[in-house]
Each structure stands twice: as C-alpha cells, then as structure tokens.
Design a protein around this motif. Structure first.
Motif, PDB file in Angstrom:
ATOM      1  N   ASP A 165       0.811  -1.216   0.000  1.00 28.68           N
ATOM      2  CA  ASP A 165       0.000   0.000   0.000  1.00 28.68           C
ATOM      3  C   ASP A 165       0.846   1.268   0.000  1.00 28.68           C
ATOM      4  N   THR A 166       2.127   1.130  -0.322  1.00 29.99           N
ATOM      5  CA  THR A 166       3.026   2.284  -0.380  1.00 29.99           C
ATOM      6  C   THR A 166       3.465   2.515  -1.819  1.00 29.99           C
ATOM      7  N   TYR A 167       3.294   3.741  -2.284  1.00 31.48           N
ATOM      8  CA  TYR A 167       3.684   4.102  -3.648  1.00 31.48           C
ATOM      9  C   TYR A 167       4.881   5.048  -3.576  1.00 31.48           C
ATOM     10  N   VAL A 168       5.825   4.871  -4.509  1.00 26.74           N
ATOM     11  CA  VAL A 168       7.039   5.675  -4.497  1.00 26.74           C
ATOM     12  C   VAL A 168       7.424   6.038  -5.925  1.00 26.74           C
ATOM     13  N   SER A 169       8.003   7.214  -6.079  1.00 23.99           N
ATOM     14  CA  SER A 169       8.476   7.664  -7.386  1.00 23.99           C
ATOM     15  C   SER A 169       9.709   8.529  -7.176  1.00 23.99           C
ATOM     16  N   TRP A 170      10.585   8.555  -8.172  1.00 22.77           N
ATOM     17  CA  TRP A 170      11.785   9.389  -8.089  1.00 22.77           C
ATOM     18  C   TRP A 170      12.124   9.975  -9.439  1.00 22.77           C
ATOM     19  N   SER A 171      13.023  10.958  -9.425  1.00 18.28           N
ATOM     20  CA  SER A 171      13.459  11.599 -10.661  1.00 18.28           C
ATOM     21  C   SER A 171      14.809  12.251 -10.402  1.00 18.28           C
ATOM     22  N   HIS A 172      15.578  12.471 -11.461  1.00 17.79           N
ATOM     23  CA  HIS A 172      16.872  13.157 -11.326  1.00 17.79           C
ATOM     24  C   HIS A 172      17.213  13.875 -12.618  1.00 17.79           C
ATOM     25  N   SER A 173      17.955  14.965 -12.494  1.00 17.59           N
ATOM     26  CA  SER A 173      18.300  15.769 -13.660  1.00 17.59           C
ATOM     27  C   SER A 173      19.448  16.713 -13.346  1.00 17.59           C
ATOM     28  N   ARG A 184      -1.170   6.665  -1.915  1.00 20.18           N
ATOM     29  CA  ARG A 184      -1.925   6.693  -3.163  1.00 20.18           C
ATOM     30  C   ARG A 184      -0.946   6.779  -4.333  1.00 20.18           C
ATOM     31  N   PRO A 185      -1.356   6.374  -5.541  1.00 19.70           N
ATOM     32  CA  PRO A 185      -0.459   6.482  -6.695  1.00 19.70           C
ATOM     33  C   PRO A 185       0.110   7.883  -6.838  1.00 19.70           C
ATOM     34  N   CYS A 186       1.400   7.977  -7.054  1.00 25.62           N
ATOM     35  CA  CYS A 186       2.075   9.279  -7.088  1.00 25.62           C
ATOM     36  C   CYS A 186       3.201   9.262  -8.112  1.00 25.62           C
ATOM     37  N   LYS A 236       4.077   8.801 -14.276  1.00 27.40           N
ATOM     38  CA  LYS A 236       4.627   8.006 -13.181  1.00 27.40           C
ATOM     39  C   LYS A 236       3.562   7.680 -12.129  1.00 27.40           C
ATOM     40  N   ALA A 237       2.538   8.518 -12.041  1.00 25.65           N
ATOM     41  CA  ALA A 237       1.445   8.264 -11.101  1.00 25.65           C
ATOM     42  C   ALA A 237       0.436   7.268 -11.667  1.00 25.65           C
ATOM     43  N   GLY A 238       0.693   6.788 -12.883  1.00 26.05           N
ATOM     44  CA  GLY A 238      -0.139   5.735 -13.445  1.00 26.05           C
ATOM     45  C   GLY A 238      -1.271   6.184 -14.339  1.00 26.05           C
ATOM     46  N   LEU A 239      -1.245   7.442 -14.798  1.00 30.49           N
ATOM     47  CA  LEU A 239      -2.329   7.926 -15.651  1.00 30.49           C
ATOM     48  C   LEU A 239      -2.321   7.241 -17.015  1.00 30.49           C
ATOM     49  N   GLY A 240      -1.154   6.888 -17.504  1.00 32.08           N
ATOM     50  CA  GLY A 240      -1.030   6.250 -18.811  1.00 32.08           C
ATOM     51  C   GLY A 240       0.390   6.365 -19.314  1.00 32.08           C
ATOM     52  N   SER A 241       0.630   5.924 -20.533  1.00 34.04           N
ATOM     53  CA  SER A 241       1.956   6.052 -21.124  1.00 34.04           C
ATOM     54  C   SER A 241       2.183   7.500 -21.538  1.00 34.04           C
ATOM     55  N   GLY A 281      18.673  25.211  -9.132  1.00 33.10           N
ATOM     56  CA  GLY A 281      18.587  25.393 -10.581  1.00 33.10           C
ATOM     57  C   GLY A 281      17.635  24.445 -11.251  1.00 33.10           C
ATOM     58  N   GLY A 282      16.657  23.926 -10.511  1.00 34.56           N
ATOM     59  CA  GLY A 282      15.723  22.977 -11.102  1.00 34.56           C
ATOM     60  C   GLY A 282      14.286  23.254 -10.711  1.00 34.56           C
ATOM     61  N   ASP A 283      13.369  22.698 -11.491  1.00 35.78           N
ATOM     62  CA  ASP A 283      11.944  22.757 -11.193  1.00 35.78           C
ATOM     63  C   ASP A 283      11.443  21.342 -10.981  1.00 35.78           C
ATOM     64  N   VAL A 284      10.488  21.178 -10.050  1.00 35.73           N
ATOM     65  CA  VAL A 284       9.986  19.854  -9.722  1.00 35.73           C
ATOM     66  C   VAL A 284       8.464  19.891  -9.635  1.00 35.73           C
ATOM     67  N   CYS A 285       7.837  18.799 -10.074  1.00 32.68           N
ATOM     68  CA  CYS A 285       6.388  18.673 -10.005  1.00 32.68           C
ATOM     69  C   CYS A 285       6.026  17.328  -9.390  1.00 32.68           C
ATOM     70  N   VAL A 286       5.059  17.337  -8.474  1.00 32.04           N
ATOM     71  CA  VAL A 286       4.560  16.123  -7.825  1.00 32.04           C
ATOM     72  C   VAL A 286       3.075  15.982  -8.138  1.00 32.04           C
ATOM     73  N   ALA A 287       2.670  14.758  -8.473  1.00 31.38           N
ATOM     74  CA  ALA A 287       1.259  14.454  -8.719  1.00 31.38           C
ATOM     75  C   ALA A 287       0.853  13.282  -7.832  1.00 31.38           C
ATOM     76  N   VAL A 288      -0.237  13.443  -7.079  1.00 29.80           N
ATOM     77  CA  VAL A 288      -0.751  12.387  -6.197  1.00 29.80           C
ATOM     78  C   VAL A 288      -2.241  12.221  -6.464  1.00 29.80           C
ATOM     79  N   GLU A 289      -2.671  10.988  -6.735  1.00 29.68           N
ATOM     80  CA  GLU A 289      -4.073  10.749  -7.061  1.00 29.68           C
ATOM     81  C   GLU A 289      -4.977  11.041  -5.865  1.00 29.68           C
ATOM     82  N   VAL A 290      -6.138  11.624  -6.144  1.00 29.59           N
ATOM     83  CA  VAL A 290      -7.147  11.882  -5.117  1.00 29.59           C
ATOM     84  C   VAL A 290      -8.361  10.986  -5.377  1.00 29.59           C
ATOM     85  N   PRO A 291      -9.174  10.657  -4.333  1.00 31.37           N
ATOM     86  CA  PRO A 291      -9.008  11.210  -2.983  1.00 31.37           C
ATOM     87  C   PRO A 291      -7.729  10.707  -2.352  1.00 31.37           C
ATOM     88  N   GLY A 292      -6.979  11.638  -1.829  1.00 31.98           N
ATOM     89  CA  GLY A 292      -5.688  11.263  -1.277  1.00 31.98           C
ATOM     90  C   GLY A 292      -5.147  12.305  -0.332  1.00 31.98           C
TER      91      GLY A 292
END
Length: 305
Positions: A165-173, A184-186, A236-241, A281-292
């Motif tokens: 029941d734990t969802y995890v995501s990462w990114s690097h640049s 919740r999916p994130c 990455k939150a599972g919306l689609g490809s 020097g970077g921008d970041v965006c997080v998406a978490v599915e609701v209800p969440g």
C-alpha cells in the motif's frame, strides 16, 4: 542485499539516521562482519557476475527484510516529497551502492557520464529515505524493486518490497534528485532550468489548446518545461503512457498553471493533487491521485537527523 554487501560487510538494518549524519567517512566505524555472514553470490562485482547470479539475486532481493509494513493513519494523511541537490545527499553516504539492489547497480554502471550516475544513485537513495520516514522502518531495511510488466526487465514503476500500500516515485536531472512517497499512486519529475523544450517537441507533447496557450504566452518556453514536468509526473502516477498523456489536457486552469499554484487537476477521468516548486537550478512537479493525502514537502534534515 547486493554485491557491495559482500565486499564491505554492510547488512540491512545496521544503519540508522544517526549513522548517516555528516561525518568524516575516512574514519567511519563500520559494523563488524558476523562469522556466519556469507552470501551465495559473493563473487567479483561486475556485470558478468551479476548476470550469472541473476536468478539467485532476484530471489533474494524480492524477500522483504522484515515486512510486511503498512502506513499508520497519520502517515496516510500526507504524501511526502523532497527535491535536493544530488551532492548534498551523496556527501552523507560513503558507499551509496550498498543500499541498492544488484539490478540498480548494473543500471548505474551503464551510465557513461559520472554526473548522471551520481544523480541516479542520489534519487534511488532519496526514495529509500522517504519510504523509511513514511513507514517508520529502519532505512537499511527498505528494499525497492522495479519490474516491467511487459518485458520483465529491471525497469518500470517502483514497488516497495513488503508494503503493497506504499507508492514511491523518483526523478533526477543534472545535479538534482527528487522523490515522493504516498499511500496513493504518485509521481514526480524534476528538470534542470537549462533544459529547453523546443517548439517541435511542444507540438508533439501538447494538445492543440495547450500548444496555442504556450505559443501565445510571453513565458511560453518556461511554461512548456512545466507542462512537460506535469505530464511526466502524471505518467509516473499511473495515468497512462507518455504518448497517451501527451494527448490529454494537463494544463488545467491557465491562470493557476501559469502561476504554478497547487491545484487539483482533473485529467483522463481521474483527479490528482498537483504541487510544483523550484529548488536551486531545477523545477519539480509532484502528482498524487485523489481522494488522497496533502503533499508535504520535506528537507534533508527531516530524513537525516
């Protein structure tokens, strides 16, 4: 467990937050190797060695150290996100590969550029620290695996071993790493400020209305990067490809999008909490599915005391 364990004698569960405090790693006192500590794959740390033992490695790595774990109610009320400079985190780890799986080590070694390899290591370590914080379990006990649902390869959506029941995501640049953990999916994406999304790519990655908005806005090139961030996080939150999400309008309310305000975005028949911010020097965006849960931004001191 991984090949570095065999070489350096670390074991899961032996490192805590206090062990990771900033220190002189040349004099770091490491745990002693128990007399009965042995691994069936304690061979040379090489790609060939990893491949030769792949069946054994996969079997061992898929076993949770203690688990199963579940989030407590207070933890479920928040999605924990963080974005930092990669070197800020790696300075706390004398041997970062120690905490990764054999598959992750192989992938890191395949990266040609040292900067990319460091960012990869930082992002994967940061995700483990967030999981440890979220679940309240020892950092060294956290295991994350990736398996592609199509080809079975060591890529795809990350899974926390022992905590379904734990969802995890990462990114690097380009010197930066980010991670998010939630019940919740994130998804999370981070991009260096210097990356420009060209007009040709904007046209492919945007709906007609999104593209027209970007081209008419005085800050269109910068907003194009933010739209790319948002769509990557949604994938990455599972919306689609990515090609599927390219065809969906993820901009939402133009004014809120242009001001990068936190908002609930309805897209593709689903709803997501969206939170964006800049880090260095970077921008970041997080998406978490609701209800969440609400999105809570952490700093490194929150993860490493």
């Amino acid at each position: 467990m991984n090949l570095f364990v065999a070489q350096h004698g670390y074991k899961r569960g032996e490192w805590s937050k206090s062990t990771l405090r900033e220190t002189d790693h040349t004099t770091l006192a490491l745990p002693a190797i128990p007399k009965d500590f042995a691994l069936p794959y304690a061979n040379e740390r090489s790609r060939d060695g990893v491949a030769a033992q792949s069946a054994t490695l996969t079997e061992l790595d898929n076993q949770p150290a203690t688990g199963p774990w579940s989030m407590t109610a207070p933890r479920k009320s928040a999605a924990f996100a963080i974005a930092i400079e990669s070197d800020q985190l790696l300075g706390r780890f004398p041997f970062p590969e120690t905490f990764l799986t054999p598959d992750e080590i192989v992938r890191a070694e395949r990266l040609v550029h040292e900067r990319a390899r460091k960012d990869f290591l930082a992002a994967h370590l940061l995700a483990r620290l967030c999981v440890s914080h979220c679940l309240g379990v020892p950092f060294g006990d956290v295991s994350i695996r990736q398996r592609c649902s199509r080809c079975g390869g060591s890529h795809g959506r990350p899974e926390v071993v022992g905590s379904s029941d734990t969802y995890v995501s990462w990114s690097h640049s380009f010197g930066y790493a980010a991670a998010v953990v939630s019940g919740r999916p994130c998804g999370v994406d981070i991009e260096f400020h210097g990356r420009k999304i060209g007009v040709a790519v904007q046209k492919v990655a945007s709906t007609k209305s999104e593209f027209e908005f970007l081209r008419s806005h005085e800050d269109g090139d910068s907003l194009a990067r933010h739209l790319w961030l948002r769509k990557e996080a949604l994938v990455k939150a599972g919306l689609g490809s990515l090609p599927e999400v390219f065809r969906l309008d993820a901009m939402g309310e133009p004014i809120a999008f242009a001001s990068r305000s936190t908002e609930v975005l309805n897209v593709g028949g689903r709803s997501f909490n969206i939170s964006e911010r800049s880090v260095g020097g970077g921008d970041v965006c997080v998406a978490v599915e609701v209800p969440g849960p609400q999105i809570v931004w952490l700093g490194l001191p929150d993860l490493i005391e």
